[in-house]
Design an enzyme around this catalytic site. Sequence first.
Site, PDB file in Angstrom:
ATOM      1  N   LYS A 175      44.075  22.906  43.516  1.00  0.00           N
ATOM      2  CA  LYS A 175      44.254  23.590  44.817  1.00  0.00           C
ATOM      3  C   LYS A 175      43.582  24.939  44.655  1.00  0.00           C
ATOM      4  O   LYS A 175      44.025  25.790  43.889  1.00  0.00           O
ATOM      5  CB  LYS A 175      45.745  23.767  45.113  1.00  0.00           C
ATOM      6  CG  LYS A 175      46.100  23.772  46.584  1.00  0.00           C
ATOM      7  CD  LYS A 175      45.544  24.931  47.389  1.00  0.00           C
ATOM      8  CE  LYS A 175      46.409  26.161  47.300  1.00  0.00           C
ATOM      9  NZ  LYS A 175      45.746  27.364  47.856  1.00  0.00           N
ATOM     10  N   GLU A 250      51.916  30.267  34.490  1.00  0.00           N
ATOM     11  CA  GLU A 250      51.264  31.527  34.102  1.00  0.00           C
ATOM     12  C   GLU A 250      51.490  32.495  35.244  1.00  0.00           C
ATOM     13  O   GLU A 250      50.822  32.411  36.280  1.00  0.00           O
ATOM     14  CB  GLU A 250      49.765  31.315  33.880  1.00  0.00           C
ATOM     15  CG  GLU A 250      49.421  30.344  32.767  1.00  0.00           C
ATOM     16  CD  GLU A 250      49.552  30.939  31.378  1.00  0.00           C
ATOM     17  OE1 GLU A 250      50.071  32.062  31.241  1.00  0.00           O
ATOM     18  OE2 GLU A 250      49.156  30.258  30.429  1.00  0.00           O
ATOM     19  N   CYS A 284      46.396  39.664  35.777  1.00  0.00           N
ATOM     20  CA  CYS A 284      47.811  39.460  35.425  1.00  0.00           C
ATOM     21  C   CYS A 284      48.169  40.177  34.134  1.00  0.00           C
ATOM     22  O   CYS A 284      49.277  40.679  33.984  1.00  0.00           O
ATOM     23  CB  CYS A 284      48.093  37.973  35.297  1.00  0.00           C
ATOM     24  SG  CYS A 284      46.934  37.166  34.209  1.00  0.00           S
ATOM     25  N   GLU A 376      55.001  44.618  39.121  1.00  0.00           N
ATOM     26  CA  GLU A 376      53.547  44.463  39.110  1.00  0.00           C
ATOM     27  C   GLU A 376      52.952  45.017  40.409  1.00  0.00           C
ATOM     28  O   GLU A 376      53.455  44.731  41.494  1.00  0.00           O
ATOM     29  CB  GLU A 376      53.249  42.971  38.997  1.00  0.00           C
ATOM     30  CG  GLU A 376      51.790  42.640  38.885  1.00  0.00           C
ATOM     31  CD  GLU A 376      51.577  41.156  38.624  1.00  0.00           C
ATOM     32  OE1 GLU A 376      52.149  40.330  39.374  1.00  0.00           O
ATOM     33  OE2 GLU A 376      50.841  40.820  37.691  1.00  0.00           O
TER      34      GLU A 376
HETATM   35  P1  NAD Z   1      50.144  33.521  44.784  1.00  0.00           P
HETATM   36  O1  NAD Z   1      51.338  33.111  44.053  1.00  0.00           O
HETATM   37  O2  NAD Z   1      50.292  34.090  46.126  1.00  0.00           O
HETATM   38  O3  NAD Z   1      49.125  32.304  44.951  1.00  0.00           O
HETATM   39  C1  NAD Z   1      48.632  31.576  43.859  1.00  0.00           C
HETATM   40  C2  NAD Z   1      48.253  30.201  44.330  1.00  0.00           C
HETATM   41  O4  NAD Z   1      49.444  29.519  44.712  1.00  0.00           O
HETATM   42  C3  NAD Z   1      47.331  30.181  45.553  1.00  0.00           C
HETATM   43  O5  NAD Z   1      46.378  29.154  45.391  1.00  0.00           O
HETATM   44  C4  NAD Z   1      48.302  29.846  46.689  1.00  0.00           C
HETATM   45  O6  NAD Z   1      47.686  29.209  47.761  1.00  0.00           O
HETATM   46  C5  NAD Z   1      49.278  28.922  45.998  1.00  0.00           C
HETATM   47  N1  NAD Z   1      50.595  28.814  46.620  1.00  0.00           N
HETATM   48  C6  NAD Z   1      51.236  29.719  47.386  1.00  0.00           C
HETATM   49  N2  NAD Z   1      52.433  29.243  47.794  1.00  0.00           N
HETATM   50  C7  NAD Z   1      52.559  27.999  47.272  1.00  0.00           C
HETATM   51  C8  NAD Z   1      53.572  26.999  47.309  1.00  0.00           C
HETATM   52  N3  NAD Z   1      54.716  27.174  47.962  1.00  0.00           N
HETATM   53  N4  NAD Z   1      53.368  25.846  46.632  1.00  0.00           N
HETATM   54  C9  NAD Z   1      52.238  25.657  45.936  1.00  0.00           C
HETATM   55  N5  NAD Z   1      51.235  26.553  45.885  1.00  0.00           N
HETATM   56  C10 NAD Z   1      51.383  27.726  46.518  1.00  0.00           C
HETATM   57  O7  NAD Z   1      49.392  34.508  43.795  1.00  0.00           O
HETATM   58  P2  NAD Z   1      48.060  35.282  44.100  1.00  0.00           P
HETATM   59  O8  NAD Z   1      48.388  36.385  45.027  1.00  0.00           O
HETATM   60  O9  NAD Z   1      46.973  34.347  44.440  1.00  0.00           O
HETATM   61  O10 NAD Z   1      47.717  35.855  42.642  1.00  0.00           O
HETATM   62  C11 NAD Z   1      48.271  37.023  42.180  1.00  0.00           C
HETATM   63  C12 NAD Z   1      49.419  36.747  41.225  1.00  0.00           C
HETATM   64  O11 NAD Z   1      49.029  35.809  40.236  1.00  0.00           O
HETATM   65  C13 NAD Z   1      49.833  37.963  40.455  1.00  0.00           C
HETATM   66  O12 NAD Z   1      51.231  38.046  40.411  1.00  0.00           O
HETATM   67  C14 NAD Z   1      49.285  37.734  39.059  1.00  0.00           C
HETATM   68  O13 NAD Z   1      49.939  38.403  38.043  1.00  0.00           O
HETATM   69  C15 NAD Z   1      49.341  36.262  38.936  1.00  0.00           C
HETATM   70  N6  NAD Z   1      48.330  35.781  37.993  1.00  0.00           N
HETATM   71  C16 NAD Z   1      48.754  35.323  36.773  1.00  0.00           C
HETATM   72  C17 NAD Z   1      47.823  34.898  35.830  1.00  0.00           C
HETATM   73  C18 NAD Z   1      48.269  34.396  34.476  1.00  0.00           C
HETATM   74  O14 NAD Z   1      47.510  33.714  33.812  1.00  0.00           O
HETATM   75  N7  NAD Z   1      49.471  34.701  34.022  1.00  0.00           N
HETATM   76  C19 NAD Z   1      46.467  34.917  36.141  1.00  0.00           C
HETATM   77  C20 NAD Z   1      46.075  35.383  37.391  1.00  0.00           C
HETATM   78  C21 NAD Z   1      47.029  35.800  38.313  1.00  0.00           C
END
Ligand code: NAD
Length: 475
Positions: A175, A250, A284, A376
Amino acid sequence: MSEKTHWLNFVAGEWLDAERHIEVEDPSSGKVFASIACASDTDIDAAMVAARACVNKGELTRHRPLERAALLRRIARELEQMVEQGGALLARENGKSLADAQEEFAIAARYFDYYAGMADKIEGTSIPLGEDYVDFTYYEPMGVSVQIVPWNFPVDICARSLAPALAAGCAVVVKSPENTPLAITMIATACQRAGLPEGALSILCGYGHETGAALVAHREVDQIVFTGSVPTGQAILRAAADRATPCVMELGGKSAAVVFADADLDNLMDSVRWGIFFNGGQVCSAMSRMLVQRDIYDQVLARVITFAEKMGSDSVNFTPLISAQQQQRVLDMCERANQDGARLLTGGKAQIGDGYYVAPTVFADVAPGTELFCQEVFGPVLAITPFDSEEEAYALANATEYGLVAGVFTRDLGRAMRASRALQAGQVFVNEWYAGGIETPFGGIGLSGFGREKGQQALYSYVRTKNVAIRVPKA
Ligand code: NAD
């Protein structure tokens, strides 16, 4: 760069449009420049059913593993050809610098090479049970792996999970992130050109609460790999509970660098540049907190201010945040940090222009327990707090619910080793933020999640152990 303005979903070997489209903005101008198909329920089902068929027919597992290794290497070569064009597209949709975007494609290729090297070494064990038995284990692929990717490093993070999953023989449905769904489609093109069987990969764009939620709850899912925010991770874990679906999570972080008085400060400034001002701080594992021994506190503050202001006028490396919403969120957190008594040294405001820029920001005297200390930001905001003793430093570093990474800056090797044990995080960097690479296991503890990506260990997230115990017939 390509003049193409509309992109399609990759559904088990076919490129499909949809009734609904999602618009994609250029974060440096705030202008829409492209769109992508928003996957329908039919697309989701087709991708999952094709993935199941791929697993059941053993499309990736029935031949000798060295053929899977060769396939992964061909994917790597295809990705290398895309560095220039793909990098330009990624820079446009994400706002990151061209060099950083191109590097993401190079890293993606590296993941496929790295896990190609492991595809033919996934070996089980033989367990002695006496001469009446033969017992052995082998690793089976997890099956259908649903992988949900965020927007900050879409190409890198997609490759990070996809490469070991394919090496293990899984079929994958990705996705893609709705903010940056374009460059990631080139991974599908690379896989298609390299001869990946149809069904082994689909890449669907859609909104998280629709497409993401439908994929993780789908009857064919065997595993969920999620990279994103804590609240979304928690929602996915709740959905996963219904089918007891195994997950790799993650999530976010609020990682601290502990800087002792004997640290090399030139070296530290290099880590400040990469740790908190790279990719607009939207990382992250960013160095979002710095704990500085009081003896050098004022000296470090002065150097960080100078550096942050220089960064704010760097026309290449000072990049926008992903969206107006993210920009506002960061500015609101800065405002609340002021109210909580943190001392704003520089930044804390939007940079002039239509894009989503926030000036590189530094707060000093950030008190433990306040929002800026604990939560964060996901922006270019560094929170600095002084400490006196070594013990206090580790207690402050560990005083959040996250535990993704941590760092220590000191010339004293004994102290570096004590710190590496005391700091509660999945990775500890000594004297260089982001030391390590795709070879080193990455993942968190606490609210930062569980499971490991990268390194040899990650491959074992994509397989499950089967034991076979044989009673040898008597003569
Ligand atoms: P997000 O959680 O809003 O979205 C991440 C993904 O999840 C997107 O593709 C989104 O469409 C999808 N998503 C949203 N709601 C969902 C649901 N109910 N079911 C399934 N999928 C869903 O995060 P973001 O704003 O895209 O990214 C930022 C966050 O990600 C920050 O908190 C950051 O720390 C974290 N992050 C972590 C890592 C890691 O490896 N630990 C790496 C990058 C980002």
